[in-house]
Design an enzyme around this catalytic site. Sequence first.
Site, PDB file in Angstrom:
ATOM      1  N   THR A 250      -6.497   0.467  -6.907  1.00  0.00           N
ATOM      2  CA  THR A 250      -7.498   0.543  -5.830  1.00  0.00           C
ATOM      3  C   THR A 250      -7.031  -0.186  -4.576  1.00  0.00           C
ATOM      4  O   THR A 250      -7.175   0.313  -3.456  1.00  0.00           O
ATOM      5  CB  THR A 250      -8.831  -0.115  -6.266  1.00  0.00           C
TER       6      THR A 250
ATOM      7  N   HIS B  39     -14.682   4.233 -13.583  1.00  0.00           N
ATOM      8  CA  HIS B  39     -13.465   3.473 -13.912  1.00  0.00           C
ATOM      9  C   HIS B  39     -13.162   3.585 -15.403  1.00  0.00           C
ATOM     10  O   HIS B  39     -14.078   3.625 -16.212  1.00  0.00           O
ATOM     11  CB  HIS B  39     -13.654   1.999 -13.524  1.00  0.00           C
TER      12      HIS B  39
ATOM     13  N   ASP C 121      -9.259   7.153  -5.018  1.00  0.00           N
ATOM     14  CA  ASP C 121      -8.248   6.107  -4.780  1.00  0.00           C
ATOM     15  C   ASP C 121      -6.929   6.357  -5.511  1.00  0.00           C
ATOM     16  O   ASP C 121      -5.858   6.101  -4.983  1.00  0.00           O
ATOM     17  CB  ASP C 121      -8.801   4.693  -5.047  1.00  0.00           C
TER      18      ASP C 121
HETATM   19  C1  GP9 Z   1     -12.120  -3.581  -9.061  1.00  0.00           C
HETATM   20  C2  GP9 Z   1     -11.833  -2.184  -8.655  1.00  0.00           C
HETATM   21  C3  GP9 Z   1     -11.067  -1.443  -9.725  1.00  0.00           C
HETATM   22  O1  GP9 Z   1     -12.634  -4.389  -8.047  1.00  0.00           O
HETATM   23  O2  GP9 Z   1     -11.255  -2.118  -7.432  1.00  0.00           O
HETATM   24  O3  GP9 Z   1      -9.736  -1.670  -9.633  1.00  0.00           O
HETATM   25  P1  GP9 Z   1      -8.604  -0.728 -10.245  1.00  0.00           P
HETATM   26  O4  GP9 Z   1      -8.436  -1.138 -11.673  1.00  0.00           O
HETATM   27  O5  GP9 Z   1      -9.001   0.709 -10.119  1.00  0.00           O
HETATM   28  O6  GP9 Z   1      -7.448  -1.057  -9.390  1.00  0.00           O
HETATM   29 MN    MN Z   2      -9.368   2.131  -8.649  1.00  0.00          MN
END
Ligand code: GP9
Ligand code: MN
Length: 643
Positions: A302, A417, A476
């Site tokens: 992300t 996620h 992302d």
């Molecule tokens: C956590 C979110 C998720 O704050 O940004 O992170 P990721 O594991 O997708 O990098």
């Molecule tokens: Mn992410």
Amino acid sequence: MEKIISFNKIKKSHIAFFTVAVVLFWIKTYVSYQIEFKLGIDDSLQKFLLAINPLSSALLFLGFALLSKNHTKKWLIIIHFLLSFLLYSNIVYYRYFTDFITVPDIVQAFSNAKGLGSSAASLMYATDIFYFTDTVILIILALTVFKKASIMKQKTFKLVFLFATGVFLFNLALAEKDRPHLLSRSFDRNYLVKYLGTYNFTILDVLQNIKLTSMRVMASSSDITTVENYRRNHYSAPNPAYFGKAKGMNVIYVSLESFQNFMIDYKMPNGQKVTPFLDSLAHDGSTFYFNNFYHQTGQGKTSDAEFLMENSLYPLSSGAAFINKDQNTYQSAPTILHQKDYTTAVFHGNYKEFWNRNVMYKQLGYEHFFDAAYYDMSKGNIKNFGMKDKPFFQESIPMLEGLKQPFYTKFITLSNHFPFEMDPGDTNFAAGDFGDAIVNNYFQSAHYMDQALKQFFDSLKADGLYDKSVIILYGDHYGISENHAEAMAKVLGVPAITPVINAKLQQVPLFIHVPGVKGGIQHQIGGEVDVRPTLLHLLGIDTKKYIEFGSDLLSPQHRNWALFRNGNYVSSKVTQINGRCYDTNTGNLKIDQTACKSINEQVINELNMSDKVVNADLLRFYTPAGFKPINPDDYQYLGPNKK
Ligand code: GP9
Ligand code: MN
């Protein structure tokens, strides 16, 4: 009789115990290469290299135990355990990231410790005990058969060390022969592990990090000149039809967690759409929907996507820039806009330390960071890393409305996620039935996110912000890793995930809505690095004087290819994956393998230039005309109760 004597001798020999340790370790590592990692072994030389590289590492590392005269057995067991632990950590990491752990990752793990627990646990299986059984066997042997093993001579250690070095050099020479410049162009960790093994890879990585630190120290202001020239030659001039069409408007970015482009317009076998709201944006004719748009993230996930979008620089080849380059000078989009009287803010329902955001956002010039401290983080509201998307948007709206306009804001969603689990009652959308729990869940969590987005848009329309804001939504990075290829083939209705299909699975959707501007489906190929010039040009800000690597997606001069962080790339005609050249449309290997050469050279050049800027912190030597260098101490994220 003779046999008994020799067995008694063996029992007393440290070198025999050492050999057992080496062989056990060699076998285990080799087995793990076969079952856990998809290294893409193509020919017999590569098979051979894969078989010998764990031997050279075992000899070398375990050999150090022989240095200790009185505690050889103890040290052998300790080193054996530590190496097993490193191997197992790589296995668990790979199951999720399809990648190997690097030094910056270890630093990251400490800074991201909160919230990682459930993700990691879902990647560990009871059968993993296998990876430690040989250490247990060694302990038992040390206490029984080899109880009386005697002290070993220094000469033996020297011999073992010489032999280990010999095996390693032989390994390295063969690897260089098969893959020239393996060490100098280490974009792809998969290669390094395939040829040199996980342990040697770790050593290389440590050396690489030392090199990077020294690069910053050695750099001088003259280094930026080459970059400036490169930049001048690669600038895509804005499209006059769009330049300034969003001048003075607010900016609202939404990061769609792990959301891949194949989900747009996807229908479940029962005909139900997964993301009806996003599908409607793709077809409403007033939103730009880029359907050939790629994520370019590395290990920083992300945060790498944020880094790309905000700076138009590529993320690090190893580790996250948010953590390892948090003291660099940046000339980020929020800073540029803040200097044009925009209020800048991030909204994210997770703790501010995650991805070191609380430090990095200051370097990026964010005035406000609405993190977990601003949200109701009670049990029903959170899942995985933090806030569920529906309460997140709901609670964000009043905070957004409170900002002085125009504003530049970013919302980072979380519900979609890994491992994509939902709480009972959060969705009535049926999970998929593709024979893979992770893939099955993905549809539910994406559907939930889609509903949350609709609700967010409804609120923006109700309070009038919708008509005054450019809204950018982007996936992302990938959500479903290569480890789920079998289920993904079912999802896509193809016999197998070929290299080119896999490359196309790295597509994430990008939507840009500009009030009053006609949109439509856009087929040009681009990546996250291209969004910043696209946005700044819409806002009427020319980007010529900024050091950035993207190419405006709406420019007639748009370059129409996207590179991946490992040096692979996709263009409209050819796709290069791990040194092989494919036809983008048929997915077949090109007969003429040189067809990929010309863009490949541009890709290498581009990554080298960007890496120079980021690794050596070159922007500290360059200030665009009219730009005021920022002082991170101007910003403090103290939480809702302190101002
Ligand atoms: C956590 C979110 C998720 O704050 O940004 O992170 P990721 O594991 O997708 O990098
Ligand atoms: Mn992410």
